[in-house]
Structure formats: C-alpha cells, structure tokens
Design a protein around this motif. Structure first.
Motif, PDB file in Angstrom:
ATOM      1  N   VAL A   1      -5.484   8.691  -9.237  1.00 36.26           N
ATOM      2  CA  VAL A   1      -5.180   9.281  -8.200  1.00 36.26           C
ATOM      3  C   VAL A   1      -4.250   8.624  -7.777  1.00 36.26           C
TER       4      VAL A   1
ATOM      5  N   VAL B   1      -4.179  16.533  -1.745  1.00 36.44           N
ATOM      6  CA  VAL B   1      -5.486  15.836  -2.320  1.00 36.44           C
ATOM      7  C   VAL B   1      -6.271  13.770  -2.133  1.00 36.44           C
TER       8      VAL B   1
ATOM      9  N   THR C   1      -7.884  13.609   0.373  1.00 36.59           N
ATOM     10  CA  THR C   1      -9.688  14.350   0.797  1.00 36.59           C
ATOM     11  C   THR C   1     -10.225  13.113  -1.090  1.00 36.59           C
ATOM     12  N   MET C   2      -9.802  12.794  -1.675  1.00 37.03           N
ATOM     13  CA  MET C   2     -10.498  12.382  -2.720  1.00 37.03           C
ATOM     14  C   MET C   2     -10.783  10.888  -2.533  1.00 37.03           C
TER      15      MET C   2
ATOM     16  N   ILE D   1     -13.696   8.442  -4.418  1.00 38.98           N
ATOM     17  CA  ILE D   1     -13.627   7.403  -4.845  1.00 38.98           C
ATOM     18  C   ILE D   1     -13.902   6.239  -4.734  1.00 38.98           C
TER      19      ILE D   1
END
Length: 310
Positions: A244, A278, A281-282, A286
């Motif tokens: 990420v 992204v 959101t991730m 994670i």
C-alpha cells in the motif's frame, strides 16, 4: 484571457458527463467512502476505549486512521454530490481548501507511515530496547513532527499554486482540485510550485527508502524466527503494508512527474484514485481489523454493550 479571482468558480470535469456513469460513480464512491469511514472510526474508537491498546503501535494507528478519515473526506463527498446533482462547480476558496488539506494530510501520512515502519523495526529487531526508545514522549514528538511537516508542506504548495494567475477556461480535468491540473491553467510558468513539488518528491523518496530499509531489516530478522506461524504472521502484516505504501507513493510520483497530456484521459483520473481513495480504504484492513488484539477489543466492546443493554 481573463485571470481568475477569489470570486471565480472552477469546474471539476470528473469521470464523465453521461448521467448513467455519473450515478454509478456516485454510488461506487459512496460505498467506498462509507467502508473507509466505518473502518477508520472503529479503529479510533477501539484504540481510545481499550486500555490494552494504549501502546505506541496503536497510538500511531489511531493517528493514521484520523488522517485517513480526513484524506478521503477531502475529495470524495464533494465528488459524490457533484455527480448526484449534475453540478460540477467548486468555488475558488473551496479549491484552495482542497489543495491545502490534501497536502496537509497526505504529507503527514507519509511521515507517519515512516515512523510506523521505524516502530515495527525497533519492536522486531530490538525488542529489549523497545520501551526505552518508543517511550510515550518519543511517540508524541514523532507524531507532532509528522503533523508539522504536513502543515509546512501544505502552506508552501497552496501559496505557490495560487500565486500565479490562472487564465482561460477554469476546467479542472479531475474529480477534485489537484495541483498538476491547476498548474496547467496558469498564465505563466510556475517555477515556485515546481520547486516545491520537486522538494516534496525528494523527501517522499527519502521516506520510501527509509521504510524499505526498515523492512529489509525486519524481514531478515523474521526469516530467522523458528516458528512458521510467527513468520507467517509477520509477513501477512508487513507485506500488505509495504504494498500500500508503494502504491500510494508511486501513483503520486506518476501523477506529479508525468507531463499532462493535451487531451485528458481516464487513466489520469484512475491514477489519482490510488493516492486519494485506496489508502484510506485499505489501511484499516491491513493494519488493524485483521489484528488479534483489535478483534479481542471489538469482542470486549460487544460484550460490554450487550451487558449494558441487558
């Protein structure tokens, strides 16, 4: 051609002017926004309420979640509203605010991700010295330094971006006020902002190298762990983090170093999604919501809620 003034209005051209695509974009962004909001607010609540999570790692995670809530809230709600109302305007002051807060939060997040990689490096490679190095005072100073770097960068970018008069049609071929598209509207070559962008990219690259070095040391230590379960747990957390971070920084590099094409493309819009939508959101998936301690804190919260309701 007329210069823009503080009373001017920008037009965010977005993804499409076809009504069906606008509705699809609004629904998709709304779902993503709600997921990011729910995940990050849940992390903030759990790390605040549960005293077992009052450790350096979760202190930084709470800061990261706060940053992610702000980062995704800068472009997405306005973009959703524009698509639903079929009105793609944004005021000059609204555009200035988007630039300032985007750089404030994005720069702070890069600095905080660097600090978090250092925290994991100390925890895994020097566990006996962890409590001394990562004391509460040290953690507060690291977080404050991250916010300070973000504030300075945001002030410089905002000041230099809007210091040069902008001419022609105020169409921003993006779903939010992003600097590369704004620079294409300048009446003259904006040397100051290009210098600031160059310095920012150099510092971001330095952070990325530091993160990579930290994880090289972490992986070399993890590979010496005899337990297969321990190695698997470390890799399952560290590798997605690294992916990420790489996606976040590489997409930003691509957007800010690549010369803008004469005709806007969907590719430019999709690239910007990778560094605005992204990561917020991730990150909850994670860093925290798969974590055993976070799951335990969530169960305790449910049990407490059920007990109080009864």
């Amino acid at each position: 051609m007329d210069n823009f003034t503080s009373r001017s209005t920008f037009f965010l051209m977005g993804f499409s002017d076809i009504r069906e695509i606008q509705i699809f974009h609004a629904v998709l962004f709304l779902l993503i926004y709600l997921e990011a909001l729910l995940g990050n607010l849940l992390i903030i609540m759990l790390t605040t309420k549960d005293h077992c999570l009052h450790t350096p790692m979760y202190f930084f995670l709470k800061n990261l979640s706060f940053l992610d809530v702000g980062l995704i809230s800068i472009p997405v709600p306005k973009s959703i509203m524009n698509s639903l109302t079929n009105d793609n305007t944004i005021s000059f002051l609204g555009c200035v605010s988007q630039v300032f807060f985007f750089f404030l939060l994005a720069t702070t997040e890069v600095a905080l991700l660097t600090v978090m990689s250092y925290d994991r490096y100390i925890a895994i490679c020097h566990p006996l010295r962890y409590d001394i190095i990562m004391s509460h005072g040290a953690c507060v100073r690291m977080a404050a330094s991250s916010w300070l770097s973000g504030s300075l960068n945001a002030i410089l970018h905002t000041a230099f971006t809007f210091s040069t008069p902008m001419c022609g049609s105020p169409e921003v071929h993006q779903f939010f006020c992003d600097v590369p598209q704004l620079l294409s509207l300048a009446c003259s070559f904006n040397t100051g902002e290009l210098v600031v962008i160059g310095l920012s990219l150099v510092l971001d690259f330095g952070c990325f190298v530091f993160i990579d070095i930290s994880y090289i040391h972490i992986f070399s230590t993890v590979l010496r762990i005899p337990s297969r379960e321990g190695r698997s747990k470390a890799f399952s957390t560290c590798l997605p983090h690294l992916i990420v971070v790489t996606l976040f920084l590489s997409s930003g590099y691509f957007a800010y170093l690549r010369p803008l094409p004469k005709s806007p493309s969907l590719w430019d819009l999709l690239i910007s999604v990778f560094y605005t939508v992204v990561p917020p959101t991730m990150n909850p998936l994670i860093y925290s919501l798969r974590n055993k301690d976070m799951k335990m804190a969530l169960r305790k919260l449910k049990i407490t809620g059920n007990f109080q309701s009864n």
